[in-house]
Design a protein around this motif. Structure first.
Motif, PDB file in Angstrom:
ATOM      1  N   VAL A 154     -11.976   3.547  41.925  1.00 55.57           N
ATOM      2  CA  VAL A 154     -10.734   3.426  42.709  1.00 55.57           C
ATOM      3  C   VAL A 154     -10.891   3.970  44.128  1.00 55.57           C
ATOM      4  CG1 VAL A 154      -8.281   4.041  42.816  1.00 55.57           C
ATOM      5  CG2 VAL A 154      -9.395   3.814  40.608  1.00 55.57           C
ATOM      6  N   GLY A 155     -11.175   5.269  44.219  1.00 56.34           N
ATOM      7  CA  GLY A 155     -11.116   5.973  45.510  1.00 56.34           C
ATOM      8  C   GLY A 155     -12.183   5.469  46.473  1.00 56.34           C
TER       9      GLY A 155
ATOM     10  N   ASN B 166     -10.734   1.904  35.434  1.00 60.27           N
ATOM     11  CA  ASN B 166     -10.894   3.271  34.932  1.00 60.27           C
ATOM     12  C   ASN B 166      -9.568   4.026  34.765  1.00 60.27           C
ATOM     13  OD1 ASN B 166     -10.244   4.143  37.531  1.00 60.27           O
ATOM     14  ND2 ASN B 166     -12.374   4.501  38.131  1.00 60.27           N
TER      15      ASN B 166
ATOM     16  N   MET C 132       2.925   8.332  40.889  1.00 56.39           N
ATOM     17  CA  MET C 132       3.192   7.560  39.659  1.00 56.39           C
ATOM     18  C   MET C 132       2.621   6.150  39.800  1.00 56.39           C
ATOM     19  SD  MET C 132       4.911   9.187  37.218  1.00 56.39           S
ATOM     20  CE  MET C 132       5.830   7.889  36.422  1.00 56.39           C
ATOM     21  N   GLY C 133       1.352   6.076  40.166  1.00 58.02           N
ATOM     22  CA  GLY C 133       0.687   4.780  40.235  1.00 58.02           C
ATOM     23  C   GLY C 133       0.114   4.437  38.866  1.00 58.02           C
ATOM     24  N   ARG C 134      -1.061   3.818  38.889  1.00 55.92           N
ATOM     25  CA  ARG C 134      -1.655   3.386  37.607  1.00 55.92           C
ATOM     26  C   ARG C 134      -1.887   4.568  36.666  1.00 55.92           C
ATOM     27  NH1 ARG C 134      -4.304  -0.096  41.513  1.00 55.92           N
ATOM     28  NH2 ARG C 134      -5.315   1.821  42.133  1.00 55.92           N
TER      29      ARG C 134
ATOM     30  N   GLY D   3      -1.017   7.933  36.996  1.00 54.56           N
ATOM     31  CA  GLY D   3       0.161   8.782  36.796  1.00 54.56           C
ATOM     32  C   GLY D   3       1.113   8.189  35.769  1.00 54.56           C
TER      33      GLY D   3
ATOM     34  N   TYR E  81       7.337  11.905  40.763  1.00 51.76           N
ATOM     35  CA  TYR E  81       7.595  11.649  42.182  1.00 51.76           C
ATOM     36  C   TYR E  81       6.544  10.699  42.730  1.00 51.76           C
ATOM     37  CZ  TYR E  81       7.650  11.834  47.165  1.00 51.76           C
ATOM     38  OH  TYR E  81       7.664  11.434  48.489  1.00 51.76           O
TER      39      TYR E  81
ATOM     40  N   PRO F 239      -3.790   9.308  46.070  1.00 56.13           N
ATOM     41  CA  PRO F 239      -5.051   9.329  46.832  1.00 56.13           C
ATOM     42  C   PRO F 239      -5.021  10.528  47.774  1.00 56.13           C
ATOM     43  CG  PRO F 239      -3.577   7.634  47.682  1.00 56.13           C
ATOM     44  CD  PRO F 239      -2.875   8.244  46.514  1.00 56.13           C
TER      45      PRO F 239
ATOM     46  N   GLU G 137      -1.261  12.649  54.483  1.00 56.23           N
ATOM     47  CA  GLU G 137       0.026  13.110  53.962  1.00 56.23           C
ATOM     48  C   GLU G 137      -0.122  13.946  52.687  1.00 56.23           C
ATOM     49  OE1 GLU G 137       3.998  11.250  52.189  1.00 56.23           O
ATOM     50  OE2 GLU G 137       2.704   9.840  53.251  1.00 56.23           O
TER      51      GLU G 137
ATOM     52  N   MET H 215      -0.826  18.979  49.942  1.00 56.75           N
ATOM     53  CA  MET H 215       0.620  18.845  49.707  1.00 56.75           C
ATOM     54  C   MET H 215       1.119  19.972  48.804  1.00 56.75           C
ATOM     55  SD  MET H 215       1.010  15.326  47.478  1.00 56.75           S
ATOM     56  CE  MET H 215       2.775  15.354  47.289  1.00 56.75           C
TER      57      MET H 215
ATOM     58  N   CYS I 253      -6.987  15.706  38.565  1.00 57.27           N
ATOM     59  CA  CYS I 253      -8.065  14.762  38.257  1.00 57.27           C
ATOM     60  C   CYS I 253      -8.005  13.611  39.252  1.00 57.27           C
ATOM     61  CB  CYS I 253      -7.935  14.223  36.833  1.00 57.27           C
ATOM     62  SG  CYS I 253      -8.291  15.455  35.584  1.00 57.27           S
TER      63      CYS I 253
ATOM     64  N   HIS J 203     -16.235  16.000  38.218  1.00 54.30           N
ATOM     65  CA  HIS J 203     -15.744  14.657  38.582  1.00 54.30           C
ATOM     66  C   HIS J 203     -16.092  13.643  37.478  1.00 54.30           C
ATOM     67  CE1 HIS J 203     -14.653  12.042  42.293  1.00 54.30           C
ATOM     68  NE2 HIS J 203     -14.311  11.408  41.192  1.00 54.30           N
ATOM     69  N   LEU J 204     -15.604  13.958  36.281  1.00 51.90           N
ATOM     70  CA  LEU J 204     -15.922  13.107  35.119  1.00 51.90           C
ATOM     71  C   LEU J 204     -14.791  12.163  34.750  1.00 51.90           C
ATOM     72  CD1 LEU J 204     -17.646  15.575  32.583  1.00 51.90           C
ATOM     73  CD2 LEU J 204     -18.695  13.914  34.123  1.00 51.90           C
ATOM     74  N   GLY J 205     -13.710  12.183  35.545  1.00 56.22           N
ATOM     75  CA  GLY J 205     -12.523  11.397  35.188  1.00 56.22           C
ATOM     76  C   GLY J 205     -12.825   9.976  34.749  1.00 56.22           C
ATOM     77  N   ALA J 206     -13.715   9.312  35.471  1.00 55.76           N
ATOM     78  CA  ALA J 206     -13.959   7.886  35.197  1.00 55.76           C
ATOM     79  C   ALA J 206     -15.186   7.673  34.315  1.00 55.76           C
ATOM     80  CB  ALA J 206     -14.152   7.150  36.517  1.00 55.76           C
TER      81      ALA J 206
HETATM   82  N1  LIG Z   1     -11.394  11.894  38.711  1.00 53.03           N
HETATM   83  C1  LIG Z   1     -11.813  10.663  38.736  1.00 53.03           C
HETATM   84  O1  LIG Z   1     -12.944  10.395  38.353  1.00 53.03           O
HETATM   85  C2  LIG Z   1     -10.927   9.571  39.172  1.00 53.03           C
HETATM   86  C3  LIG Z   1     -10.006   9.787  40.164  1.00 53.03           C
HETATM   87  N2  LIG Z   1      -9.211   8.772  40.579  1.00 53.03           N
HETATM   88  C4  LIG Z   1      -8.249   9.069  41.624  1.00 53.03           C
HETATM   89  O2  LIG Z   1      -6.957   9.145  41.057  1.00 53.03           O
HETATM   90  C5  LIG Z   1      -5.977   8.841  42.041  1.00 53.03           C
HETATM   91  C6  LIG Z   1      -4.958   7.877  41.491  1.00 53.03           C
HETATM   92  O3  LIG Z   1      -5.569   6.676  41.102  1.00 53.03           O
HETATM   93  P1  LIG Z   1      -4.679   5.404  40.663  1.00 53.03           P
HETATM   94  O4  LIG Z   1      -3.565   5.847  39.814  1.00 53.03           O
HETATM   95  O5  LIG Z   1      -5.621   4.388  40.151  1.00 53.03           O
HETATM   96  O6  LIG Z   1      -4.147   4.963  42.088  1.00 53.03           O
HETATM   97  P2  LIG Z   1      -2.767   4.209  42.423  1.00 53.03           P
HETATM   98  O7  LIG Z   1      -2.950   3.668  43.786  1.00 53.03           O
HETATM   99  O8  LIG Z   1      -2.398   3.281  41.324  1.00 53.03           O
HETATM  100  O9  LIG Z   1      -1.706   5.391  42.456  1.00 53.03           O
HETATM  101  C7  LIG Z   1      -1.605   6.310  43.491  1.00 53.03           C
HETATM  102  C8  LIG Z   1      -0.129   6.574  43.702  1.00 53.03           C
HETATM  103  O10 LIG Z   1       0.016   7.662  44.597  1.00 53.03           O
HETATM  104  C9  LIG Z   1       1.221   7.428  45.302  1.00 53.03           C
HETATM  105  N3  LIG Z   1       1.296   8.264  46.482  1.00 53.03           N
HETATM  106  C10 LIG Z   1       0.763   8.082  47.714  1.00 53.03           C
HETATM  107  N4  LIG Z   1       1.132   9.081  48.535  1.00 53.03           N
HETATM  108  C11 LIG Z   1       1.925   9.905  47.804  1.00 53.03           C
HETATM  109  C12 LIG Z   1       2.607  11.102  48.084  1.00 53.03           C
HETATM  110  N5  LIG Z   1       2.554  11.660  49.305  1.00 53.03           N
HETATM  111  N6  LIG Z   1       3.311  11.687  47.103  1.00 53.03           N
HETATM  112  C13 LIG Z   1       3.374  11.133  45.874  1.00 53.03           C
HETATM  113  N7  LIG Z   1       2.762   9.993  45.544  1.00 53.03           N
HETATM  114  C14 LIG Z   1       2.033   9.399  46.499  1.00 53.03           C
HETATM  115  C15 LIG Z   1       1.140   5.952  45.631  1.00 53.03           C
HETATM  116  O11 LIG Z   1       2.400   5.438  45.955  1.00 53.03           O
HETATM  117  C16 LIG Z   1       0.611   5.387  44.323  1.00 53.03           C
HETATM  118  O12 LIG Z   1       1.638   4.949  43.485  1.00 53.03           O
HETATM  119  C17 LIG Z   1      -6.780   8.319  43.246  1.00 53.03           C
HETATM  120  O13 LIG Z   1      -6.927   9.363  44.164  1.00 53.03           O
HETATM  121  C18 LIG Z   1      -8.113   7.973  42.660  1.00 53.03           C
HETATM  122  O14 LIG Z   1      -9.147   8.014  43.609  1.00 53.03           O
HETATM  123  C19 LIG Z   1      -9.231   7.553  40.001  1.00 53.03           C
HETATM  124  C20 LIG Z   1     -10.124   7.280  39.009  1.00 53.03           C
HETATM  125  C21 LIG Z   1     -11.083   8.269  38.553  1.00 53.03           C
END
Ligand SMILES: NC(=O)C1=CN([C@@H]2O[C@H](COP(=O)(O)OP(=O)(O)OC[C@H]3O[C@@H](n4cnc5c(N)ncnc54)[C@H](O)[C@@H]3O)[C@@H](O)[C@H]2O)C=CC1
Ligand SMILES: O=C(O)C(=O)COP(=O)(O)O
Length: 531
Positions: free
Chosen positions: A74-75, A98, A149-151, A153, A170, A204, A208, A212, A230, A280-283
């Protein structure tokens, strides 16, 4: 042969289709330094990465053949998107593969945090049977705050409900209705900080979201909160968190990600009794790694083969319903742009693109990118593409004006491109897509015409006098230039007129010069299109 470099550990099974493709060679070289990558990247058309490889501007600059950077995950904070866009390199990710895996890791961290599992394990295997220190807490009836609260969350919230937790969510894009549907209470960051027992972040890292959760938030935080990250290091201020734990505000934290990865050996998280960490094992599951590698390989293949693709990060997404409408016009848009740019002799200051008929009610930004690519390619060659065409126009201070109108002057769809130079002189072309006939050019400047754009055309402007068509035909014939078709346009008898000749091959410059020297002929220029 197309060459793909895989510079991070990516599932072999996932990239199988790339390895099986007859027109693609895949090289796997992981753990390279930036300098080492710079040395070799010039040979590759695509680069596949996870989060370790930092794709810097210098790497992009050296990647003279690079069309796409594919992120198996994703990131994309390890990829310099600005540099990619400037250089016209498409960056794609694999956003869906993932989600569940990372959500499950978050849950594993939350439960490990609630029950001190890593600390208890370490003590037990070291020979201490300690049943007193590790008194845990239940998740049931606790309040979980989810920031983002994206994918991921949303999936975390879904599972937390099954554990009997109350969820405060939120996200700037979360509506009350959607929250209610998920059984989540829509909350502000402040509500979450003041009321949650557990808090997990899933945003992400952006300017912003950076820090936070920092000192001001810890100061008003509900005492005894447990925090999970995570998502990305830096969303929660690491040093402020350590202080908050030491002051008894935060009961514990579980982190999979760090502000700098890997963290320094003396990073305070690594030795703190109330903080648990994973590298960094999330995925990192078999399933997720296969999913993301399959997804990214598929799209990289599409891009390398000039086929439609999805999940581009440095271009706005286009809804499939919109894509279905605009995609058939991509080639026409590019052709019109290219034709118009060749008609214009002077530097372009303004570009007007007018979409009408079927194209008047959809988002045409993606189509505009194709028109601009066609225009800019004239002087910038392959440097211009659909990723950077808007950007290239902007930095050249070319004003791009797009309009949409349902009126079509009898066509079901029409794209009109007008180029203006600094003297306000205009060149105009309009084209349509006719069912059963394909692309047709229906207007050149103010002359109505009707012809199919081909590889080689001669565009002549002349005075409408008898005999001129014959003289042009004779001259071209004498110079071995075969005319495939001819269109003449005029407004009034004897007035200004144009002639469009489709010819079978390139027209030598001296033949064009001889054409211009014919009486009553004003200009003659070759228009070359890539059909
Ligand atoms: N630890 C790991 O190995 C992994 C980490 N990640 C990370 O997890 C995070 C989330 O991934 P997804 O859910 O797939 O992404 P996503 O894009 O579906 O969800 C992210 C959400 O954060 C919200 N957002 C943006 N700015 C915000 C703010 N200031 N306050 C509150 N919400 C805000 C967005 O509106 C969006 O709904 C990403 O940073 C991604 O890189 C993803 C996969 C594996
Ligand atoms: O997909 C993401 O955002 C991740 O953080 C996963 O990173 P990774 O591919 O495991 O290096």
């Amino acid at each position: 042969m197309l060459k793909v470099l895989v510079s991070d550990p990516i599932s072999d099974l996932g990239i199988q289709q790339l390895m099986d493709a007859e027109d693609v060679v895949v090289d796997k070289k992981t753990g390279l330094s930036e300098d080492e990558l710079i040395q070799i990247i010039g040979d590759y058309d695509a680069l596949l990465v996870r989060s370790q490889t930092r794709v810097t501007p210098a790497i992009m600059k050296a990647g003279t053949r690079l069309k796409v950077v594919g992120r198996a995950g994703v990131g994309v904070d390890n990829i310099n998107l600005e540099a990619a866009t400037e250089r016209g390199i498409i960056v794609i990710n694999a956003p869906d593969g993932n989600t569940i895996t990372t959500c499950e890791h978050t849950f594993a961290m939350m439960m490990a945090l609630a029950r001190h599992i890593p600390q208890a394990y370490a003590k037990t295997i070291n020979g201490t049977w300690d049943r007193k220190t590790f008194l845990g807490v239940e998740l049931r009836n606790k309040t979980l705050g989810v920031l983002g609260m994206g994918r991921i969350g949303s999936e975390v919230a879904k599972r937390a409900k099954a554990f009997g937790m109350n969820i405060l969510g939120y996200d700037p894009f979360l509506t009350k209705e959607r929250a209610e549907k998920m059984g989540v209470t829509l909350a502000s960051v402040d509500d979450i900080i003041r009321n949650a027992d557990f808090m997990t972040v899933h945003t992400p890292l952006t300017p912003e979201t950076k820090h936070m959760i920092a000192r001001p938030q810890f100061e008003v935080m509900k005492k005894g909160m447990r925090i999970i990250n995570c998502a990305r290091g830096g969303i929660i201020d690491e040093m402020a968190l350590i202080e908050a734990i030491d002051e008894g505000i935060v009961a514990g934290a579980a982190f999979d990600v760090f502000e700098s990865e890997p963290p320094a050996a003396d990073h305070p998280f690594l030795s703190h009794a109330n903080i648990i960490v994973t590298p960094h094992l999330g995925a990192s599951t078999v399933e997720a790694q296969e999913n993301v590698a399959i997804d990214v390989s598929e799209q990289v293949l599409h891009i390398l083969r000039n086929e439609p693709f999805k999940n581009a990060v440095n271009m706005p997404p286009v809804a499939p319903s919109v894509m279905n409408i605009i995609q058939p016009y991509f080639k026409l848009g590019e052709t019109l742009g290219s034709f118009a740019a060749q008609m214009a002799n002077e530097a372009i200051q303004e570009i007007h693109i007018d979409y009408s008929g079927d194209l008047s009610e959809v988002d045409t930004q993606q189509l505009t990118r194709y028109v601009l690519k066609g225009i800019l390619e004239r002087h910038l060659g392959s440097e211009a593409n659909i990723v950077n065409s808007l950007h290239l126009a902007k930095i050249r201070e070319i004003n791009v004006v797009v309009s949409q109108a349902p009126r079509t002057k009898g066509f079901t769809n029409l794209i009109t491109v007008t180029l203006k130079n600094q003297h306000e002189q205009e060149r105009r072309i309009a084209g349509t897509l006719l069912a059963g006939y394909g692309e047709r050019i229906v207007r050149l400047d103010h002359f109505p015409v009707d012809f199919a754009p081909e590889d080689h055309q001669i565009f002549i402007s002349h005075n409408d006098k008898p005999g001129i068509i014959g003289r042009v035909g004779t001259l071209l014939g004498e110079n071995d230039v075969n005319i495939a078709s001819m269109q003449v346009g005029r407004k009034i008898i004897g007035g200004a007129a144009i002639m469009i000749l489709t010819v079978d091959k390139e027209v030598p410059k001296e033949v064009l010069q001889k054409l211009i020297e014919l009486p009553e002929l004003n200009t003659a220029q070759e228009i070359v299109l890539q059909k």
